[in-house]
Design an enzyme around this catalytic site. Structure first.
Site, PDB file in Angstrom:
ATOM      1  N   LYS B  80       0.846  -1.198   0.000  1.00 22.69           N
ATOM      2  CA  LYS B  80       0.000   0.000   0.000  1.00 22.69           C
ATOM      3  C   LYS B  80       0.878   1.244   0.000  1.00 22.69           C
ATOM      4  CE  LYS B  80      -3.971   1.901   2.609  1.00 22.69           C
ATOM      5  NZ  LYS B  80      -4.841   1.698   3.788  1.00 22.69           N
ATOM      6  N   SER B 155      -9.875   1.786   2.846  1.00 19.02           N
ATOM      7  CA  SER B 155      -8.967   2.533   2.000  1.00 19.02           C
ATOM      8  C   SER B 155      -7.935   1.689   1.259  1.00 19.02           C
ATOM      9  CB  SER B 155      -8.227   3.570   2.839  1.00 19.02           C
ATOM     10  OG  SER B 155      -7.352   2.940   3.750  1.00 19.02           O
ATOM     11  N   SER B 179     -10.054  -0.521   7.002  1.00 13.88           N
ATOM     12  CA  SER B 179      -9.435  -0.305   5.685  1.00 13.88           C
ATOM     13  C   SER B 179      -8.713  -1.511   5.102  1.00 13.88           C
ATOM     14  CB  SER B 179      -8.454   0.871   5.757  1.00 13.88           C
ATOM     15  OG  SER B 179      -9.149   2.091   5.726  1.00 13.88           O
TER      16      SER B 179
END
Lengths: 106, 493
Positions: B80, B155, B179
């Site tokens: 990420k 997210s 997330s």
């Protein structure tokens, strides 16, 4: 203290000043409305009985983790790598910033 | 040659050990899949193929010389884009960090490198991990690989989409209010939110420091256990890490079936009675409970009355912490500086105005407000007290059961744009995941079926702090009966 029944009377312009955030008139109006709705939802917390309840700031049981106060050079970031990310650099060793004290040159 | 991208992370490692694949061939297979599907999925923000190939060839050389760093040496992993990896961008999907190059490795990256795992591509996210759809990325949205019109969740939407699309064997994400788990649910993959403090946050760009945890997004429970073992453990660089040593989760899976017998699984009434819970999701999760019962578990009705305060508490505490954490983005030391500014104050105001996107500004404003003079007690302090009530609820419930079963999200993936104009509706997408972060406990989302429309449905198992082994054991026992492991969205290729 705000009234416990209507704490969502947020002044977005004032809060944006505190947050150092320039907002357009359009943004100010949009956030004023949206944050009012969100704060209205948050008011649900007023129902909760928190008398005598201690606040939780952190989810772990840890307190005050200490280490010896000595420089650990291997953990320091490389100066060139740090300066490479700076918006403006002076003499390959300083980050150049706008004048902090009024009346001086940047 | 079978398609190597179909392999799980563990299978990729096994192929390396067996000599049926090289690290280079794994990387090449991923690149081919990325070339085929990435224009539609848009899971990645950046991918340095040259660096990945150099790393993979080095891993192959080590293995050939009998000097492999372990069983996972040479397996690529997507990361990420809010984790620092030396020499790579770390944009947090924000324009304010455009052009930033990380000068150090996050602790999780250093640990993975020590095991030979290769950072391979930086995945998209909602800007600064604030969002539930990856629509808040400053660089464009990611699509759900199962339905390109729909969001992948957020997210960590880029990580979940990359894994579901076969563009990565596995990925790292971060979870502040759901997330990791919610995008895993939307994309039909596995997402683990570890106990707060189990994984070092050093090098993770902070959103809400008392809630953030890094964790794996994978296609199997086994992979989640393997990756947790690799990244967990105390770290002098993060004083909130727990002293517990990492490891043993993957090994514990050998006892998965036995561990479920006699296990008490709580079904929290409030989670199943929520307004807005999709009937298909409810049925799928209840059916999963019945499957666990068949495996020998006992289902126990439990109650978490503070569940209704989760979203409100979270959006005070998380935004308060975010407003402080994001104060560092001021155009001074790194990141975007607005050249139009005439003085210092304008440098702050304009750099932040033009560097941050709308959701980040919204949360900074909310967080600043709840911390501001006159409102602190009414909002922030009260939320911290309600957080105590939420923790107490979980402590009590974990006296009545060993694990909790609930939906991960109230619905399957929603359409892009559907909630974009209504921040509160978007926040309510996290209703089932948020309290786990507030309580600091662990939870996993794993697939438990598909909707009639072909969208993945996720179920969530929650465990007490440091209950990862039992959590993963139960998840794997269910996974083995459900036949939903290692599914890759076909994407017409």
């Amino acid at each position: 203290m705000p009234s416990p029944t209507a704490p969502h009377a947020i002044d977005v312009r004032y809060v944006a000043d505190l947050a150092r955030l320039e907002l357009t008139a359009e943004e100010t109006a949009k956030y004023q409305a949206q944050l009012g709705v969100i704060l209205h939802h948050v008011e649900q917390l007023l129902e909760a009985d928190v008398a005598g309840v201690e606040p939780t700031a952190h989810a772990t049981r840890l307190v005050n983790v200490l280490r010896e106060d000595k420089v650990q050079p291997e953990r320091c970031l490389d100066r060139a790598a740090v300066l490479a990310n700076a918006p403006a650099v002076l003499d390959d060793q300083f980050i150049k910033v706008p004048a902090v004290i009024e009346g001086e040159d940047g | 040659m079978p398609d190597l991208t179909q392999l799980s992370f563990a299978q990729a490692a096994a192929a390396l050990a067996a000599g049926t694949a090289s690290s280079r061939s794994l990387a090449d297979a991923l690149f081919a899949r990325i070339d085929a599907v990435e224009p539609r999925v848009k899971a990645y923000l950046s991918l340095d193929r040259t660096a990945v190939l150099a790393d993979s060839e080095a891993a192959d050389a080590r293995r050939a010389a009998g000097q492999a760093r372990g069983p996972y040496d040479g397996v690529p992993l997507a990361i990420k884009d809010n984790l620092n990896v030396t020499g790579q961008p770390c944009t947090c999907a924000s324009k304010i960090l455009a052009g930033y190059t990380a000068g150090y490795d996050a602790t999780v990256i250093a640990k993975l490198r020590a095991a030979g795992v290769i950072p391979c591509g930086r995945t998209n996210l909602d800007e600064f991990a604030m969002g539930s759809s990856t629509e808040n990325s400053g660089y464009g949205p990611t699509a759900n690989p199962w339905d390109l019109e729909r969001v992948p969740g957020g997210s960590s939407g880029g990580s979940a989409a990359a894994v579901a699309a076969g563009e990565a064997f596995a990925a790292l994400g971060s979870d502040t209010g759901g997330s990791i788990r919610q995008p895993a649910s939307f994309c039909g993959v596995v997402g683990l939110k570890p106990t707060y403090g189990l994984v070092s946050r050093y090098g993770l760009v902070a959103f809400a420091s008392s809630l953030d945890q890094i964790g794996p997004i994978t296609r199997t429970v086994e992979d989640a256990a393997i990756l947790l073992d690799l990244i967990a453990g105390p770290d002098p660089q993060d004083s909130t890490t727990l002293p517990e040593q990492a490891g043993g989760c993957a090994a514990a899976l050998a006892d998965a079936a036995a561990s479920v017998r006699g296990l008490r699984i709580g079904l929290p009434r409030e989670y199943f009675e929520t307004e807005g819970l999709d009937p298909e999701v409810r049925r799928a999760v209840e059916a999963a409970g019945k499957e666990l019962e068949k495996l020998g578990a006992t289902l126990v009705p439990v109650s978490v009355p503070t569940q209704k305060y989760g979203v409100g508490t979270y959006y005070i505490i998380a935004t308060a912490e975010a407003s402080a954490n994001l104060a560092r983005f001021d155009g001074i030391r790194y990141g975007f500086r607005d050249a139009a500014a005439q003085d210092l104050m304008q440098t702050y105001r304009l750099s932040r105005a033009h560097g941050f996107g709308p959701e980040v500004k919204r949360r900074i404003l909310l967080g600043t407000y709840v911390l501001s003079s006159g409102y602190y007690d009414a909002y922030y302090l009260r939320a911290q007290k309600v957080r105590t009530l939420i923790r107490n609820d979980f402590t009590r419930v974990f006296g009545e059961c060993d694990l909790i079963l609930a939906p991960t999200a109230p619905t399957p993936a929603f359409k892009r744009g559907e909630k974009a104009a209504d921040p509160l509706a978007m926040y309510l997408a996290d209703i089932y995941t948020i309290t786990v972060n507030l309580a600091g406990i662990c939870a996993i989302s794993l697939p438990c079926g598909f909707s009639a429309g072909g969208l993945p449905i996720g179920m969530q198992l929650m465990g007490p702090a440091l209950g990862e082994k039992r959590l993963l054991q139960a998840a794997q026992a269910y996974e083995q009966t459900a036949n939903l492991a290692n599914r890759i969205a076909p994407l017409g290729v």
